[in-house]
Design an enzyme around this catalytic site. Structure first.
Site, PDB file in Angstrom:
ATOM      1  N   TYR A 132       0.783  -1.295   0.204  1.00 40.32           N
ATOM      2  CA  TYR A 132      -0.040  -0.061  -0.003  1.00 40.32           C
ATOM      3  C   TYR A 132       0.880   1.161   0.100  1.00 40.32           C
ATOM      4  O   TYR A 132       1.020   2.087   0.993  1.00 40.32           O
ATOM      5  CB  TYR A 132      -1.069  -0.128   1.217  1.00 40.32           C
ATOM      6  CG  TYR A 132      -1.932  -1.015   1.029  1.00 40.32           C
ATOM      7  CD1 TYR A 132      -3.081  -0.790   0.203  1.00 40.32           C
ATOM      8  CD2 TYR A 132      -1.951  -2.262   1.875  1.00 40.32           C
ATOM      9  CE1 TYR A 132      -4.208  -1.685   0.253  1.00 40.32           C
ATOM     10  CE2 TYR A 132      -2.881  -3.044   1.865  1.00 40.32           C
ATOM     11  CZ  TYR A 132      -4.046  -2.896   0.792  1.00 40.32           C
ATOM     12  OH  TYR A 132      -5.020  -3.893   0.862  1.00 40.32           O
ATOM     13  N   GLU A 165      -8.678 -12.419  -4.594  1.00 35.17           N
ATOM     14  CA  GLU A 165      -8.409 -11.709  -3.417  1.00 35.17           C
ATOM     15  C   GLU A 165      -9.501 -10.553  -2.873  1.00 35.17           C
ATOM     16  O   GLU A 165      -9.185  -9.643  -3.765  1.00 35.17           O
ATOM     17  CB  GLU A 165      -6.893 -11.369  -2.783  1.00 35.17           C
ATOM     18  CG  GLU A 165      -6.731 -10.990  -1.572  1.00 35.17           C
ATOM     19  CD  GLU A 165      -5.257 -10.930  -1.159  1.00 35.17           C
ATOM     20  OE1 GLU A 165      -5.114 -10.810   0.072  1.00 35.17           O
ATOM     21  OE2 GLU A 165      -4.572 -10.390  -1.934  1.00 35.17           O
TER      22      GLU A 165
END
Length: 621
Positions: free
Chosen positions: A320, A567
């Site tokens: 991230y 996912e």
């Protein structure tokens, strides 16, 4: 022959010479004579005794005298009516009732119930009894305590980010902000679906954890927790961690390090946005709301004092990575203004220099794409809300008008009439230009489009301009509806990308807890690999999880090891929930439904009286 009368007179006895027949005939004649003569009442009384009295023609009721005939008729009617009423009542009681059925919930509402369940499956810590995910249990109870290097010893709680067991504060905070925003705008819809308490509980589970990740009682801090757990497998590392091992969260026995950050403006400002927005959601709980506001203030001060990107030199950059913090400054300041009414936050959010650094005045490749990394589009929509409903005027009008115009441009870019973004043959907009995991961006765009349409509708504005062309707000709702319907199954694969919704959805979701059976067997770090690599469907259904999504050709591989397809993530599901509740109640075609709550967002904002503009410069000849 004479006899002697004892009273002094003679007694004459005459011999009766008549026969018996004659005597009988004489008696009959006497009877006829008697009958032929009328008798008066006295005589009749002598013969017949007392006569029957005549019935009275009236009935004395005490207060009124009525005719006997009327009395009988009235009583008869009353008795008949009573019997008829009793008969009707008996029929009504005995005949089964057929209540009109409520209209069946639309697909958006049905999917909303499931999408919220995903957050129950992602909970870390000691789970509540009503968590309603049978295959999940308590986990991560040593988070913080197991790392001697951190000062934060109680980091139990929060949410696992995706299919692993890492807790990333950056996307988790964004997810909580999105959920809070949707509750503030569409509280009535959550109430109508019976999910208001559930979604508030989900938000509080997240904000309770975020309050543990910094010194929330202080006014000034020098660090925050950025991450719990590790997923670094670079260089072929075999050190047991949350990515190398395939284990149920309940069975984790490897170290879970805590990553602290001392210079992280983006992370701290996003956490501030999460707490500030949640404080509006929980404004009915004054003590908790004030605690959230204080924490948000502290975090935002830290964000401005300790400038820097949280992901620089950190493991989070792999997963991230933050590209900047200027958008988080605008985003966090806007939420703090709505939560506190303090105009200093509004002044900061509308500072032209800040907007320039955030890229508000130029269109880059990802301009208008909202995500866990970029909140600019969302911040501009939030500030457009203020201009539409409060009209603060000078000195904010110029920058707010700019944000409003930029929001209009972003909305134009979503429409199929323009070529800002490509679409798959099935109609899915490619906001990330064909890169993997597209759905998390699509749901955010669907939410912003529906919300902006509802803003315009509430402001009695039928549409907006894209250049010289005027478009109805229904076009925005249609865009949002087609994108969400694609996700729910109207796509070339005829597959729902939300697990548990419909009959055909991904069965091999990339998720440790869902892929390993709860069979009282503890599989160690490598022991779970057989479940990871198995081609069988997951033994546990991860209800409500929106997977990463199809590729740019509408293709999809239901393969557990390919996380680019299968996912799910917290941030993606938060956008999905927001889009679903915004569209819910409108049937299946994206039509008009219950609108937004105009006032709750401004509950802490004082009345705004525009400041008069400065006088013009003196005229010089």
């Amino acid at each position: 022959m004479y006899g002697r009368d004892p009273w002094g007179g003679p007694l004459e006895i005459n011999a009766d010479s008549a026969t018996d027949d004659e005597r009988s005939r004489n008696l009959h004649e006497l009877d006829r004579a008697a009958l032929s003569r009328s008798l008066d009442e006295t005589q009749q009384s002598w013969l017949l005794g007392p006569t029957e009295q005549k019935k009275k023609k009236y009935v004395d009721l005490g207060c009124i005298i009525v005719s006997r005939k009327v009395f009988k008729w009235t009583v008869g009617c009353i008795i008949t009516a009573a019997l008829l009423a009793a008969f009707i009542t008996m029929i009504v009681k005995l005949v089964p009732r057929h209540h009109p059925h409520d209209p069946p919930p639309d697909n958006y509402t049905l999917a909303l119930h499931k999408a919220l369940m995903f957050f129950n499956a992602q909970r870390s810590g000691k789970l509540p009894k009503h968590n309603n995910v049978s295959w999940r249990g308590n986990s991560g109870l040593q988070d913080g305590k197991s790392d001697d290097a951190t000062m934060f010893k109680d980091l139990v709680g929060g949410y696992y980010d995706a299919g692993d067991a890492i807790k990333f504060n950056f996307p988790q905070s964004f997810a909580m902000t999105m959920l809070s925003w949707s509750v503030i705008e569409y509280k009535a819809k959550y109430e109508a679906t019976g999910e208001l308490n559930h979604v508030k509980e989900i938000i509080k589970w997240g904000t309770d954890y975020l309050l543990k990740t910094f010194n929330s009682s202080a006014d000034t801090i020098d660090r925050v927790v950025a991450q719990v757990g590790s997923g670094d497998t670079s260089g072929g590392s075999t050190t047991p961690n949350d990515h190398y091992c395939w284990m149920r969260p309940e069975d984790m026995d490897y170290p879970r390090p805590v990553t602290e950050c001392h210079s992280c403006s983006d992370l701290a400002a996003e956490m501030a946005a999460a707490l500030a927005s949640a404080s509006i959601v929980f404004r009915d709980n004054k003590a908790y709301s004030q605690k959230l506001v204080h924490g948000a203030r502290t975090l935002f001060k830290f964000a401005r004092d300790q400038r820097g990107r949280y992901s620089v030199g950190s493991e989070a950059a792999t997963f991230y990575n933050s590209t900047g913090y200027w958008d988080e400054f605008i985003w966090g300041a806007t939420w703090l203004y709505y939560a506190t009414g303090n105009s200093s936050y509004l002044q900061l959010a509308t500072t032209p220099g800040l907007a320039k650094h955030a890229g508000a005045f130029w269109g880059g490749k990802f301009y208008g794409v909202m995500s866990w990394d970029s909140k600019l589009a969302g911040a501009q929509v939030l500030l457009s809300r203020m201009r539409l409903f409060l009209s603060p005027g000078y000195p904010y009008e110029e920058i707010l008008m700019t944000f409003h115009n930029q929001t209009s441009i972003v909305m134009c870019s979503y429409l199929p009439y323009f070529t800002s973004f490509n679409r798959t043959k099935g109609g899915l907009i490619q906001l990330n230009y064909g890169a993997p995991q597209p759905l998390q961006y699509v749901v955010n765009a669907a939410y912003l489009a529906t919300l902006f349409a509802d803003y315009l509708d509430a402001a009695d504005t039928p549409g907006w301009y894209c250049g010289p062309n005027f478009y109805s707000i229904d076009v925005l709702r249609k865009f949002a509806a087609t994108q969400i319907e694609y996700i729910l199954g109207k796509n070339p694969k005829k597959m729902s990308y939300v697990v548990g919704f419909g009959n055909h959805y991904p069965k091999r979701v990339h998720h440790r807890g869902a892929s390993i059976p709860k069979n009282k067997v503890k599989y160690n770090c490598k022991g779970g690999w057989k479940w990871r690599d198995s081609k069988k469907p997951n033994p546990n259904t991860l209800v409500g999880a929106m997977v990463a999504g199809p590729d740019l050709r509408d293709g999809f591989q239901d393969v557990r090891t390919n996380y680019n397809y299968t996912e799910p993530t917290l941030a993606g599901n938060a956008g999905l929930v927001a889009a679903l509740v915004a569209l819910s109640g409108a049937g299946g075609g994206g039509g008009r439904s219950v609108g937004i709550d105009k006032n709750t967002m401004f509950s802490a904002v004082p009345p705004m009286f525009p400041t008069p503009p400065p006088p013009p410069a003196p005229w010089k000849p």
